[in-house]
Scaffold this motif. Structure first.
Motif, PDB file in Angstrom:
ATOM      1  N   LEU A 262       0.808  -1.216   0.000  1.00  0.00           N
ATOM      2  CA  LEU A 262       0.000   0.000   0.000  1.00  0.00           C
ATOM      3  C   LEU A 262       0.839   1.264   0.000  1.00  0.00           C
ATOM      4  CD1 LEU A 262      -2.557  -1.079   2.763  1.00  0.00           C
ATOM      5  CD2 LEU A 262      -2.965  -1.076   0.298  1.00  0.00           C
ATOM      6  N   THR A 263       2.016   1.201   0.601  1.00  0.00           N
ATOM      7  CA  THR A 263       2.825   2.413   0.758  1.00  0.00           C
ATOM      8  C   THR A 263       4.270   2.034   1.035  1.00  0.00           C
ATOM      9  OG1 THR A 263       2.831   4.586   1.835  1.00  0.00           O
ATOM     10  CG2 THR A 263       2.491   2.668   3.260  1.00  0.00           C
ATOM     11  N   ALA A 264       5.137   3.034   1.156  1.00  0.00           N
ATOM     12  CA  ALA A 264       6.564   2.809   1.390  1.00  0.00           C
ATOM     13  C   ALA A 264       6.835   2.572   2.870  1.00  0.00           C
ATOM     14  CB  ALA A 264       7.376   4.006   0.898  1.00  0.00           C
ATOM     15  N   LEU A 265       7.978   1.951   3.172  1.00  0.00           N
ATOM     16  CA  LEU A 265       8.321   1.632   4.563  1.00  0.00           C
ATOM     17  C   LEU A 265       8.345   2.882   5.439  1.00  0.00           C
ATOM     18  CD1 LEU A 265       9.214  -0.564   6.579  1.00  0.00           C
ATOM     19  CD2 LEU A 265      11.573  -0.081   5.910  1.00  0.00           C
ATOM     20  N   ASN A 266       8.836   3.992   4.920  1.00  0.00           N
ATOM     21  CA  ASN A 266       8.921   5.223   5.719  1.00  0.00           C
ATOM     22  C   ASN A 266       7.563   5.823   6.035  1.00  0.00           C
ATOM     23  OD1 ASN A 266      11.701   5.141   5.884  1.00  0.00           O
ATOM     24  ND2 ASN A 266      12.028   6.462   4.117  1.00  0.00           N
ATOM     25  N   ASP A 267       6.518   5.320   5.375  1.00  0.00           N
ATOM     26  CA  ASP A 267       5.165   5.804   5.641  1.00  0.00           C
ATOM     27  C   ASP A 267       4.384   4.857   6.544  1.00  0.00           C
ATOM     28  OD1 ASP A 267       5.356   8.151   4.096  1.00  0.00           O
ATOM     29  OD2 ASP A 267       5.000   7.018   2.253  1.00  0.00           O
ATOM     30  N   ILE A 268       5.078   3.888   7.126  1.00  0.00           N
ATOM     31  CA  ILE A 268       4.445   2.929   8.030  1.00  0.00           C
ATOM     32  C   ILE A 268       4.895   3.224   9.461  1.00  0.00           C
ATOM     33  CG2 ILE A 268       4.233   0.488   8.658  1.00  0.00           C
ATOM     34  CD1 ILE A 268       4.764  -0.167   5.690  1.00  0.00           C
ATOM     35  N   TYR A 269       3.937   3.438  10.348  1.00  0.00           N
ATOM     36  CA  TYR A 269       4.210   3.728  11.760  1.00  0.00           C
ATOM     37  C   TYR A 269       3.748   2.539  12.596  1.00  0.00           C
ATOM     38  CZ  TYR A 269       5.043   8.547  10.342  1.00  0.00           C
ATOM     39  OH  TYR A 269       5.558   9.671   9.750  1.00  0.00           O
ATOM     40  N   ILE A 270       4.624   2.075  13.459  1.00  0.00           N
ATOM     41  CA  ILE A 270       4.326   0.899  14.287  1.00  0.00           C
ATOM     42  C   ILE A 270       4.238   1.346  15.740  1.00  0.00           C
ATOM     43  CG2 ILE A 270       5.140  -1.372  15.025  1.00  0.00           C
ATOM     44  CD1 ILE A 270       6.699  -1.287  12.214  1.00  0.00           C
ATOM     45  N   ILE A 271       3.095   1.108  16.344  1.00  0.00           N
ATOM     46  CA  ILE A 271       2.879   1.506  17.736  1.00  0.00           C
ATOM     47  C   ILE A 271       3.011   0.279  18.611  1.00  0.00           C
ATOM     48  CG2 ILE A 271       1.297   2.580  19.371  1.00  0.00           C
ATOM     49  CD1 ILE A 271       0.088   4.105  17.056  1.00  0.00           C
ATOM     50  N   THR A 272       3.936   0.350  19.550  1.00  0.00           N
ATOM     51  CA  THR A 272       4.205  -0.791  20.415  1.00  0.00           C
ATOM     52  C   THR A 272       4.636  -0.269  21.778  1.00  0.00           C
ATOM     53  OG1 THR A 272       5.369  -2.916  20.518  1.00  0.00           O
ATOM     54  CG2 THR A 272       6.610  -1.041  19.649  1.00  0.00           C
TER      55      THR A 272
ATOM     56  N   GLU B 240      15.677  -1.747   6.742  1.00  0.00           N
ATOM     57  CA  GLU B 240      16.292  -1.011   7.855  1.00  0.00           C
ATOM     58  C   GLU B 240      15.194  -0.337   8.653  1.00  0.00           C
ATOM     59  OE1 GLU B 240      19.641   2.475   8.700  1.00  0.00           O
ATOM     60  OE2 GLU B 240      19.455   1.582   6.711  1.00  0.00           O
ATOM     61  N   ALA B 241      15.095  -0.696   9.905  1.00  0.00           N
ATOM     62  CA  ALA B 241      14.040  -0.148  10.759  1.00  0.00           C
ATOM     63  C   ALA B 241      14.375   1.278  11.162  1.00  0.00           C
ATOM     64  CB  ALA B 241      13.872  -1.018  12.004  1.00  0.00           C
ATOM     65  N   SER B 242      13.442   2.195  10.942  1.00  0.00           N
ATOM     66  CA  SER B 242      13.620   3.582  11.361  1.00  0.00           C
ATOM     67  C   SER B 242      13.043   3.770  12.762  1.00  0.00           C
ATOM     68  CB  SER B 242      12.917   4.532  10.385  1.00  0.00           C
ATOM     69  OG  SER B 242      12.890   5.849  10.897  1.00  0.00           O
ATOM     70  N   LYS B 243      13.882   4.207  13.684  1.00  0.00           N
ATOM     71  CA  LYS B 243      13.409   4.415  15.051  1.00  0.00           C
ATOM     72  C   LYS B 243      12.316   5.483  15.109  1.00  0.00           C
ATOM     73  CE  LYS B 243      17.757   3.003  17.222  1.00  0.00           C
ATOM     74  NZ  LYS B 243      18.885   3.414  18.078  1.00  0.00           N
ATOM     75  N   ASN B 244      12.342   6.433  14.169  1.00  0.00           N
ATOM     76  CA  ASN B 244      11.333   7.495  14.163  1.00  0.00           C
ATOM     77  C   ASN B 244       9.945   6.967  13.840  1.00  0.00           C
ATOM     78  OD1 ASN B 244      13.297   9.433  14.714  1.00  0.00           O
ATOM     79  ND2 ASN B 244      13.713   9.792  12.547  1.00  0.00           N
ATOM     80  N   ASN B 245       9.867   5.809  13.197  1.00  0.00           N
ATOM     81  CA  ASN B 245       8.575   5.248  12.827  1.00  0.00           C
ATOM     82  C   ASN B 245       8.095   4.173  13.793  1.00  0.00           C
ATOM     83  OD1 ASN B 245       9.496   6.659  10.420  1.00  0.00           O
ATOM     84  ND2 ASN B 245       7.829   5.658   9.360  1.00  0.00           N
ATOM     85  N   ILE B 246       8.869   3.899  14.820  1.00  0.00           N
ATOM     86  CA  ILE B 246       8.448   2.970  15.871  1.00  0.00           C
ATOM     87  C   ILE B 246       8.078   3.799  17.094  1.00  0.00           C
ATOM     88  CG2 ILE B 246       9.115   1.017  17.310  1.00  0.00           C
ATOM     89  CD1 ILE B 246      11.060   0.211  15.087  1.00  0.00           C
ATOM     90  N   LEU B 247       6.796   3.900  17.349  1.00  0.00           N
ATOM     91  CA  LEU B 247       6.275   4.775  18.399  1.00  0.00           C
ATOM     92  C   LEU B 247       6.020   3.953  19.657  1.00  0.00           C
ATOM     93  CD1 LEU B 247       3.718   6.801  16.219  1.00  0.00           C
ATOM     94  CD2 LEU B 247       6.171   7.224  16.577  1.00  0.00           C
ATOM     95  N   ILE B 248       6.606   4.386  20.760  1.00  0.00           N
ATOM     96  CA  ILE B 248       6.561   3.621  22.012  1.00  0.00           C
ATOM     97  C   ILE B 248       5.522   4.219  22.959  1.00  0.00           C
ATOM     98  CG2 ILE B 248       7.900   2.775  23.970  1.00  0.00           C
ATOM     99  CD1 ILE B 248       8.772   1.691  21.206  1.00  0.00           C
ATOM    100  N   GLU B 249       4.518   3.412  23.297  1.00  0.00           N
ATOM    101  CA  GLU B 249       3.549   3.816  24.313  1.00  0.00           C
ATOM    102  C   GLU B 249       4.170   3.658  25.697  1.00  0.00           C
ATOM    103  OE1 GLU B 249      -0.790   2.437  23.379  1.00  0.00           O
ATOM    104  OE2 GLU B 249       0.572   0.804  22.882  1.00  0.00           O
ATOM    105  N   PRO B 250       4.155   4.691  26.526  1.00  0.00           N
ATOM    106  CA  PRO B 250       4.638   4.527  27.899  1.00  0.00           C
ATOM    107  C   PRO B 250       3.792   3.548  28.702  1.00  0.00           C
ATOM    108  CG  PRO B 250       4.524   6.853  27.300  1.00  0.00           C
ATOM    109  CD  PRO B 250       3.829   6.092  26.217  1.00  0.00           C
ATOM    110  N   LEU B 251       2.483   3.515  28.404  1.00  0.00           N
ATOM    111  CA  LEU B 251       1.553   2.589  29.057  1.00  0.00           C
ATOM    112  C   LEU B 251       0.540   2.118  28.023  1.00  0.00           C
ATOM    113  CD1 LEU B 251       0.731   4.597  32.317  1.00  0.00           C
ATOM    114  CD2 LEU B 251       2.051   2.485  32.231  1.00  0.00           C
ATOM    115  N   GLY B 252       0.065   0.891  28.140  1.00  0.00           N
ATOM    116  CA  GLY B 252      -0.978   0.403  27.254  1.00  0.00           C
ATOM    117  C   GLY B 252      -2.332   0.888  27.728  1.00  0.00           C
ATOM    118  N   LYS B 253      -3.033   1.651  26.886  1.00  0.00           N
ATOM    119  CA  LYS B 253      -4.353   2.180  27.250  1.00  0.00           C
ATOM    120  C   LYS B 253      -5.400   1.889  26.171  1.00  0.00           C
ATOM    121  CE  LYS B 253      -3.574   3.976  31.322  1.00  0.00           C
ATOM    122  NZ  LYS B 253      -3.813   5.373  31.671  1.00  0.00           N
TER     123      LYS B 253
END
Length: 459
Positions: free
Chosen positions: A47-57, A75-88
């Motif tokens: 559907l789109t390029a790797l840099n346009d994919i955001y992974i929330i974990t 190559e995994a971009s750290k900017n596109n891996i979004l870290i939740e401080p808590l699962g809500k």
């Protein structure tokens, strides 16, 4: 188009296959070349390029996500891996992703859970693209056409036809079987948990129907937002309230692998309806699911409709129609503090993995696998010594600043309190047997001095 992949769930209804620290989306089952998360990423890349994919974990899955992306050759971009401080739950997570995307501009976004199995991928991709036109005015959800009454999924009642889809008349929670039959007859769709929308339209609906989330995010930093925000799903917070919801039917084979009865539906069966991931030793037995993670012989005689999940440290046996009750076992393990709820015997780290082979009161034996060009942190332990025996490859070892090589068949010893590091300088996996000796052998007896992965925790 942007894609948000939700990869923070712990999938405990598939225990003991799925565990808190290594849940179902990252598993590679027997005969699977890719994990379910990797399959989701592959679909997204159509559907789109790797840099346009955001992974929330979350923090404990961060390196699992990065490692599995790199395993696919990206190559995994750290900017596109979004870290939740808590699962809500899903709504705060999705809004977090939306706000990150809006930093650049408003976009069409597709949201995928990371733990779905989908076949007919060409049809899947076409259906996603067909829905783009509706996003100017609607939040779009995708409803899978049911192939049978199912009590494990929510349902969507389509209403007035608009474009490629319909307005949503009603959402229904997971029903009893008779209600599920009625929904099937009336043309309801399974609620897939996949969504598509423009970020500006989504933000408008958040502000209108979940103002507490809208205001908390805009007036707090990320940590304070997640601490203060209520745990709320996107269905309850937005989709069931908004008047701007459309559903597009999706005619694909789909499963969220939410329980072992769903799991049973997804794999090839023999002439008696059995699914056996091990050796075939079934006598006068029908419609069973048998999974073992090693070469153990599992034999069934004269039994039907069983689920048998055999891991090295845990065994689950239940009737197939009781699969949803696995969560009760999980609750008992949680209340007793049993570590087998959270951990497999094999634990994955950004540098590789380790498997506990045996442990006793004052000793623990592990098999350590270090990936090529990776190294463990430079660290020390207050309560244990370690004896390393190299069985494959060549190890570069550092002890108290002194570097030396240990080859296959050789060993070395690290005293309690000595700073040390294990590294694989080669091009094949390094395999090491580690014998720990001491009065305390848990993973939190690690003092990290230097770490390539920036870790300040035990993950």
């Amino acid at each position: 188009m942007k894609v948000i992949i939700l990869a923070g769930g712990n999938g405990t209804r598939l225990w003991p296959l799925s565990r808190t620290n290594y849940p179902k989306q990252f598993l590679k089952l027997k005969d699977m070349n890719k994990s379910i998360f990797q399959m989701t990423l592959d679909r997204s890349l159509k559907l789109t390029a790797l840099n346009d994919i955001y992974i929330i974990t979350n923090e404990k899955y961060k390196f699992l996500v990065m490692g599995q992306i790199e395993e696919l050759g990206y190559e995994a971009s750290k900017n596109n891996i979004l870290i939740e401080p808590l699962g809500k739950n899903t709504l705060p997570a999705i809004y977090y992703g939306v706000k990150e995307i809006q930093r650049e501009k408003d976009e069409v976004v597709v949201v995928f859970p990371s733990d779905h199995l989908i076949k007919d991928e060409a049809s899947f991709t076409d259906t996603i693209f067909k829905g783009i036109g509706l996003t100017n005015n609607y939040l779009v959800t995708f409803g899978v056409k049911p192939n049978k009454p199912h009590t494990g999924y929510g349902y969507i009642k389509p209403g007035q036809v608009i474009g490629e889809g319909s307005k949503v008349d009603e959402f229904k929670e997971k029903p009893e079987y008779l209600s599920a039959q009625l929904y099937l007859e009336k043309g309801y769709l399974w609620n897939s948990g996949m969504f598509m929308f423009r970020t500006d339209v989504f933000a408008e609906e958040i502000k209108k129907y979940s103002p507490i989330i809208y205001n908390l995010f805009n007036n707090n930093d990320l940590k304070d937002f997640f601490e203060a925000v209520p745990s709320i799903s996107i269905d309850f917070g937005i989709m069931e309230k908004s008047q701007r919801i459309a559903v597009i039917p999706m005619d694909v084979k789909w499963s969220d692998l939410g329980s072992f009865d769903s799991f049973y539906e997804e794999f090839p069966k023999d002439k008696n309806g059995n699914i056996n991931f091990g050796k075939d030793n079934l006598v006068e037995s029908k419609n069973n699911l048998i999974y073992t993670d090693n070469d153990k012989v599992v034999a069934l005689i004269g039994v039907n409709d069983l689920i048998v999940i055999d891991e090295k440290d845990a065994l689950l046996i239940c009737k197939k129609d009781n699969a949803q009750k696995v969560k009760k076992v999980v609750e008992k393990l949680k209340s007793s503090g049993d570590p087998r709820l959270d951990n497999h015997l094999t634990t994955y780290r950004p540098w590789g993995s380790y498997t506990i082979l045996e442990e006793g009161l004052f000793y623990k034996i592990k098999r350590i696998t270090v990936l090529p060009d990776k190294k463990l942190s430079y660290q020390l332990h207050h309560h244990r010594s370690e004896h390393w025996i190299v069985v494959k490859g060549t190890a570069k070892v550092t002890v108290e600043g002194e570097e030396f090589f240990v080859r296959s068949g050789e060993s070395t010893y690290v005293k309690t309190g000595f700073k040390h590091r294990l590294e694989n300088p080669g091009k094949v996996n390094l395999e090491v047997i580690e014998v720990q000796l001491g009065e305390y052998l848990e993973e939190n007896d690690i003092v990290r001095i230097d770490d390539d992965f920036g870790r300040n925790s035990n993950y």
